[in-house]
Design a protein around this motif. Structure first.
Motif, PDB file in Angstrom:
ATOM      1  N   ALA A  24      10.040  -2.185  10.221  1.00 25.50           N
ATOM      2  CA  ALA A  24       8.894  -1.189  10.758  1.00 25.50           C
ATOM      3  C   ALA A  24       7.724  -1.265   9.780  1.00 25.50           C
ATOM      4  O   ALA A  24       7.899  -1.649   8.702  1.00 25.50           O
ATOM      5  CB  ALA A  24       9.840   0.113  10.423  1.00 25.50           C
ATOM      6  N   ILE A  25       6.641  -0.982  10.562  1.00 27.41           N
ATOM      7  CA  ILE A  25       5.185  -0.812   9.705  1.00 27.41           C
ATOM      8  C   ILE A  25       5.222   0.567   9.334  1.00 27.41           C
ATOM      9  O   ILE A  25       5.319   1.697  10.495  1.00 27.41           O
ATOM     10  CB  ILE A  25       4.095  -1.396  10.548  1.00 27.41           C
ATOM     11  N   CYS A  26       4.984   0.886   8.192  1.00 22.37           N
ATOM     12  CA  CYS A  26       4.994   2.240   7.599  1.00 22.37           C
ATOM     13  C   CYS A  26       3.631   2.732   7.202  1.00 22.37           C
ATOM     14  O   CYS A  26       3.212   1.761   6.122  1.00 22.37           O
ATOM     15  CB  CYS A  26       6.294   2.611   6.824  1.00 22.37           C
ATOM     16  N   GLN A  27       3.230   3.969   7.235  1.00 25.54           N
ATOM     17  CA  GLN A  27       1.985   4.381   6.472  1.00 25.54           C
ATOM     18  C   GLN A  27       2.254   5.414   5.383  1.00 25.54           C
ATOM     19  O   GLN A  27       2.686   6.565   5.910  1.00 25.54           O
ATOM     20  CB  GLN A  27       0.973   4.862   7.543  1.00 25.54           C
ATOM     21  N   LYS A  28       1.897   5.121   4.256  1.00 24.70           N
ATOM     22  CA  LYS A  28       1.744   6.085   3.103  1.00 24.70           C
ATOM     23  C   LYS A  28       0.840   7.255   3.357  1.00 24.70           C
ATOM     24  O   LYS A  28      -0.409   7.087   4.040  1.00 24.70           O
ATOM     25  CB  LYS A  28       1.889   5.377   1.850  1.00 24.70           C
ATOM     26  N   ARG A  29       1.075   8.329   2.509  1.00 24.62           N
ATOM     27  CA  ARG A  29       0.043   9.379   2.440  1.00 24.62           C
ATOM     28  C   ARG A  29      -1.282   8.893   2.182  1.00 24.62           C
ATOM     29  O   ARG A  29      -2.373   9.402   2.752  1.00 24.62           O
ATOM     30  CB  ARG A  29       0.627  10.453   1.577  1.00 24.62           C
ATOM     31  N   ASN A  30      -1.466   7.875   1.260  1.00 25.25           N
ATOM     32  CA  ASN A  30      -2.942   7.302   1.147  1.00 25.25           C
ATOM     33  C   ASN A  30      -3.347   6.643   1.968  1.00 25.25           C
ATOM     34  O   ASN A  30      -4.468   6.122   1.751  1.00 25.25           O
ATOM     35  CB  ASN A  30      -2.797   6.930  -0.590  1.00 25.25           C
ATOM     36  N   GLY A  31      -2.831   6.291   3.156  1.00 23.48           N
ATOM     37  CA  GLY A  31      -3.261   5.369   4.122  1.00 23.48           C
ATOM     38  C   GLY A  31      -2.792   3.962   3.948  1.00 23.48           C
ATOM     39  O   GLY A  31      -3.217   3.125   4.951  1.00 23.48           O
ATOM     40  N   ARG A  32      -2.325   3.520   2.947  1.00 20.68           N
ATOM     41  CA  ARG A  32      -1.828   2.192   2.712  1.00 20.68           C
ATOM     42  C   ARG A  32      -0.530   1.771   3.719  1.00 20.68           C
ATOM     43  O   ARG A  32       0.361   2.687   3.873  1.00 20.68           O
ATOM     44  CB  ARG A  32      -1.407   1.929   1.398  1.00 20.68           C
ATOM     45  N   LYS A  54      13.357   2.596   9.802  1.00 16.82           N
ATOM     46  CA  LYS A  54      13.425   3.539   8.808  1.00 16.82           C
ATOM     47  C   LYS A  54      12.319   3.089   8.038  1.00 16.82           C
ATOM     48  O   LYS A  54      12.007   1.900   7.658  1.00 16.82           O
ATOM     49  CB  LYS A  54      14.770   3.235   8.338  1.00 16.82           C
ATOM     50  N   CYS A  55      11.628   3.947   7.315  1.00 16.75           N
ATOM     51  CA  CYS A  55      10.685   3.997   6.381  1.00 16.75           C
ATOM     52  C   CYS A  55      10.733   4.193   5.109  1.00 16.75           C
ATOM     53  O   CYS A  55      11.791   5.451   4.832  1.00 16.75           O
ATOM     54  CB  CYS A  55       9.475   4.591   6.939  1.00 16.75           C
ATOM     55  N   PRO A  56      10.203   3.841   4.071  1.00 21.25           N
ATOM     56  CA  PRO A  56      10.596   3.982   2.567  1.00 21.25           C
ATOM     57  C   PRO A  56      10.017   5.434   2.509  1.00 21.25           C
ATOM     58  O   PRO A  56       9.212   6.223   3.260  1.00 21.25           O
ATOM     59  CB  PRO A  56       9.607   3.353   1.880  1.00 21.25           C
ATOM     60  N   PRO A  57      10.750   6.083   1.590  1.00 18.90           N
ATOM     61  CA  PRO A  57      10.407   7.791   1.324  1.00 18.90           C
ATOM     62  C   PRO A  57       8.727   7.803   0.826  1.00 18.90           C
ATOM     63  O   PRO A  57       8.007   6.983   0.323  1.00 18.90           O
ATOM     64  CB  PRO A  57      10.990   7.947  -0.145  1.00 18.90           C
ATOM     65  N   GLY A  58       8.225   8.841   1.202  1.00 23.30           N
ATOM     66  CA  GLY A  58       6.582   9.024   1.060  1.00 23.30           C
ATOM     67  C   GLY A  58       5.805   8.365   2.138  1.00 23.30           C
ATOM     68  O   GLY A  58       4.452   8.364   2.075  1.00 23.30           O
TER      69      GLY A  58
END
Length: 90
Positions: free
Chosen positions: A12-20, A39-43
């Motif tokens: 999965a490609i996941c996006q963090k709150r900071n945009g990364r 499934k994405c990592p926490p945050g």
């Protein structure tokens, strides 16, 4: 065999709150398919799907497109022998 791999891998490609962007856990499949855990990592939140085509080109199959849309992916990125192409699914 390309890049030393014979089986597709994906995540999965996941996006963090900071945009990364970060990846979820990687899965290994067969030479022609892989079941990807969305499934994405926490945050972070799910954004899209990355996978390889070890014996193909960096273009999505109809199955790739349908699978990506079914799980709500915004983008689908495919890597084939270093040729990385991302496709908008919206």
């Amino acid at each position: 065999m390309r890049n030393g791999r014979v089986n597709e891998i994906g995540a999965a490609i996941c996006q963090k709150r900071n945009g990364r962007f970060v990846f979820g856990p990687f899965s290994e499949g067969t030479p022609t398919s892989v079941n990807i855990n969305a499934k994405c990592p926490p945050g972070s939140k799910f954004f899209g799907i990355y996978h390889t085509h070890p014996k193909g080109v960096a273009l999505p199959s109809q199955t790739d497109l349908a699978s990506g849309r079914r799980v709500g992916a915004k983008t689908l990125c495919i890597n084939a022998d270093g040729d990385l192409r991302c496709h908008n699914l919206l």
